[in-house]
Design an enzyme around this catalytic site. Structure first.
Site, PDB file in Angstrom:
ATOM      1  N   ASN A  10      39.559  33.395  39.848  1.00 14.64           N
ATOM      2  CA  ASN A  10      38.143  33.311  39.500  1.00 14.64           C
ATOM      3  C   ASN A  10      37.937  34.166  38.252  1.00 14.64           C
ATOM      4  O   ASN A  10      37.952  35.390  38.327  1.00 14.64           O
ATOM      5  CB  ASN A  10      37.314  33.827  40.684  1.00 14.64           C
ATOM      6  CG  ASN A  10      35.843  33.977  40.342  1.00 14.64           C
ATOM      7  OD1 ASN A  10      35.376  33.475  39.314  1.00 14.64           O
ATOM      8  ND2 ASN A  10      35.113  34.661  41.203  1.00 14.64           N
ATOM      9  N   LYS A  12      35.376  34.509  36.466  1.00 15.00           N
ATOM     10  CA  LYS A  12      34.005  35.037  36.330  1.00 15.00           C
ATOM     11  C   LYS A  12      33.493  34.815  34.897  1.00 15.00           C
ATOM     12  O   LYS A  12      33.855  33.819  34.283  1.00 15.00           O
ATOM     13  CB  LYS A  12      33.954  36.509  36.762  1.00 15.00           C
ATOM     14  CG  LYS A  12      34.552  36.696  38.172  1.00 15.00           C
ATOM     15  CD  LYS A  12      34.287  38.045  38.776  1.00 15.00           C
ATOM     16  CE  LYS A  12      34.924  38.082  40.157  1.00 15.00           C
ATOM     17  NZ  LYS A  12      34.672  39.337  40.877  1.00 15.00           N
ATOM     18  N   HIS A 100      29.634  32.841  46.162  1.00 12.35           N
ATOM     19  CA  HIS A 100      30.349  34.090  45.853  1.00 12.35           C
ATOM     20  C   HIS A 100      29.361  35.255  46.043  1.00 12.35           C
ATOM     21  O   HIS A 100      28.170  35.103  45.776  1.00 12.35           O
ATOM     22  CB  HIS A 100      30.868  34.051  44.417  1.00 12.35           C
ATOM     23  CG  HIS A 100      31.765  35.206  44.100  1.00 12.35           C
ATOM     24  ND1 HIS A 100      31.265  36.441  43.765  1.00 12.35           N
ATOM     25  CD2 HIS A 100      33.107  35.325  44.109  1.00 12.35           C
ATOM     26  CE1 HIS A 100      32.286  37.270  43.577  1.00 12.35           C
ATOM     27  NE2 HIS A 100      33.409  36.619  43.772  1.00 12.35           N
ATOM     28  N   GLU A 102      28.708  37.723  44.305  1.00 14.91           N
ATOM     29  CA  GLU A 102      27.928  38.044  43.101  1.00 14.91           C
ATOM     30  C   GLU A 102      26.745  37.081  42.968  1.00 14.91           C
ATOM     31  O   GLU A 102      25.665  37.469  42.535  1.00 14.91           O
ATOM     32  CB  GLU A 102      28.842  38.012  41.862  1.00 14.91           C
ATOM     33  CG  GLU A 102      29.728  39.253  41.822  1.00 14.91           C
ATOM     34  CD  GLU A 102      31.075  39.054  41.157  1.00 14.91           C
ATOM     35  OE1 GLU A 102      31.262  38.098  40.387  1.00 14.91           O
ATOM     36  OE2 GLU A 102      31.981  39.882  41.433  1.00 14.91           O
ATOM     37  N   GLU A 172      35.633  37.652  51.543  1.00 14.68           N
ATOM     38  CA  GLU A 172      35.660  38.648  50.470  1.00 14.68           C
ATOM     39  C   GLU A 172      34.754  39.814  50.828  1.00 14.68           C
ATOM     40  O   GLU A 172      33.540  39.773  50.569  1.00 14.68           O
ATOM     41  CB  GLU A 172      35.174  38.017  49.163  1.00 14.68           C
ATOM     42  CG  GLU A 172      36.042  36.878  48.690  1.00 14.68           C
ATOM     43  CD  GLU A 172      35.969  36.731  47.186  1.00 14.68           C
ATOM     44  OE1 GLU A 172      37.017  36.805  46.545  1.00 14.68           O
ATOM     45  OE2 GLU A 172      34.851  36.582  46.652  1.00 14.68           O
ATOM     46  N   GLY A 178      36.537  43.954  42.917  1.00 16.64           N
ATOM     47  CA  GLY A 178      36.488  44.649  41.629  1.00 16.64           C
ATOM     48  C   GLY A 178      36.565  46.157  41.749  1.00 16.64           C
ATOM     49  O   GLY A 178      36.317  46.880  40.786  1.00 16.64           O
ATOM     50  N   SER A 217      40.220  42.601  45.108  1.00 14.60           N
ATOM     51  CA  SER A 217      41.280  43.442  44.535  1.00 14.60           C
ATOM     52  C   SER A 217      42.691  42.993  44.909  1.00 14.60           C
ATOM     53  O   SER A 217      43.589  43.822  45.119  1.00 14.60           O
ATOM     54  CB  SER A 217      41.059  44.911  44.900  1.00 14.60           C
ATOM     55  OG  SER A 217      39.818  45.369  44.381  1.00 14.60           O
TER      56      SER A 217
HETATM   57  P1  PGA Z   1      38.581  40.971  42.278  1.00 16.36           P
HETATM   58  O1  PGA Z   1      37.502  39.811  42.527  1.00 16.36           O
HETATM   59  O2  PGA Z   1      39.937  40.358  42.529  1.00 16.36           O
HETATM   60  O3  PGA Z   1      38.383  41.395  40.876  1.00 16.36           O
HETATM   61  O4  PGA Z   1      38.284  42.047  43.285  1.00 16.36           O
HETATM   62  C1  PGA Z   1      37.647  38.931  43.593  1.00 16.36           C
HETATM   63  C2  PGA Z   1      36.510  37.941  43.605  1.00 16.36           C
HETATM   64  O5  PGA Z   1      35.374  38.337  43.302  1.00 16.36           O
HETATM   65  O6  PGA Z   1      36.709  36.761  43.908  1.00 16.36           O
END
Ligand code: PGA
Length: 255
Positions: A10, A12, A100, A102, A172, A178, A217
């Protein structure tokens, strides 16, 4: 039935379409054709790069699967700034990330909105990657299963068993996204197993076919231990997917 592993990057809100082309080519170069027999590999660039990446994938006969990060549920109309499912379908998008954290946290997406989007994606022959996960406060208060246990049925309301069998769910935990703080593989398995049980309550044996990913992560150092868990069928990878070397190492987690 065996569930094929799936690892999706992803990206983003990163990469211009020129950078996206390069990243796709670099990733492809680092993968072996046999890798794709073992794991489905997807990348989710921003909307502005989908066409460019799709063209590269097609021209070079890559087996990388195209994914989108979001979609609107309506077919068309006066929804300034939104993208309709039919537009993605025409670009041979195979997976669409829906709900997601976010999107849920920063853009106010509710379970009801996520449910509409899941149905719109399915109606266009694409596969939703429907995301759920608890916040740090919820986890620390012992409410992780309660939170996820309500997100799953609410976001998938009205789906048939066949649709649930073909679906991808991503667990998640928000505190792991992140942050460099991955869920321990045992904790990830516990929650992913819980999600499968929740699916089984609603849709019976279809739950054994649903692919459930872990996200938060994920990196080349922790992917193998996560993949070893019985209910974890793959990963949704953010930060580490922006580096083709790292992402290829995650895809080839058994090497
Ligand atoms: P990350 O993001 O691997 O940077 O923690 C995962 C995600 O948001 O799908």
């Amino acid at each position: 039935m065996a569930r094929k592993n799936l690892i999706v990057g992803n990206w983003k809100m990163n990469a211009t379409h020129l950078e996206a082309i390069q990243m796709t080519q670099k990733l492809h170069y680092r993968l072996d054709p046999k890798d794709f027999d073992r794991v489905d590999v997807g990348i989710a660039p921003p909307f502005t790069s989908l066409r460019s990446v799709q063209t590269v994938i097609e021209a070079d006969h890559m087996r990388i699967l195209l994914a989108a990060q979001n979609v609107h549920w309506e077919e068309s109309g006066a929804f300034t700034g939104e993208i309709a499912p039919g537009m993605l379908e025409k670009l041979f998008v195979r997976y669409v990330i829906v709900g997601h954290s976010e999107r849920r946290q920063l853009f106010g997406e509710t379970d009801e909105v996520v449910n509409r989007k899941v149905k719109a994606v399915l109606a266009h022959g694409m596969t939703p990657i429907m995301c759920v996960g608890e916040t740090l406060d919820e986890r620390e208060a012992g409410l992780a299963t309660e939170r996820v246990g309500s997100q799953v049925p609410a976001s998938l309301r009205g789906l048939t068993a066949e649709q649930v069998a073909g679906l991808v769910v991503a667990y998640e935990p928000i505190w792991a996204i992140g942050t460099g703080r991955t869920a321990a593989p045992e904790d990830a398995q516990e929650m992913v197993g819980f999600i499968r049980d929740t699916l089984r309550q609603g849709w019976g044996g279809a739950a054994d076919e649903t692919r459930i990913l872990y996200g938060g992560s994920v990196n080349p150092g922790n992917i193998a231990a996560l993949m070893a868990k019985k209910d974890i069928d793959g990963g949704l990878v953010g930060g580490a997917s922006l580096d083709p070397d790292k992402f290829a190492a995650i895809v080839r987690y058994w090497v």
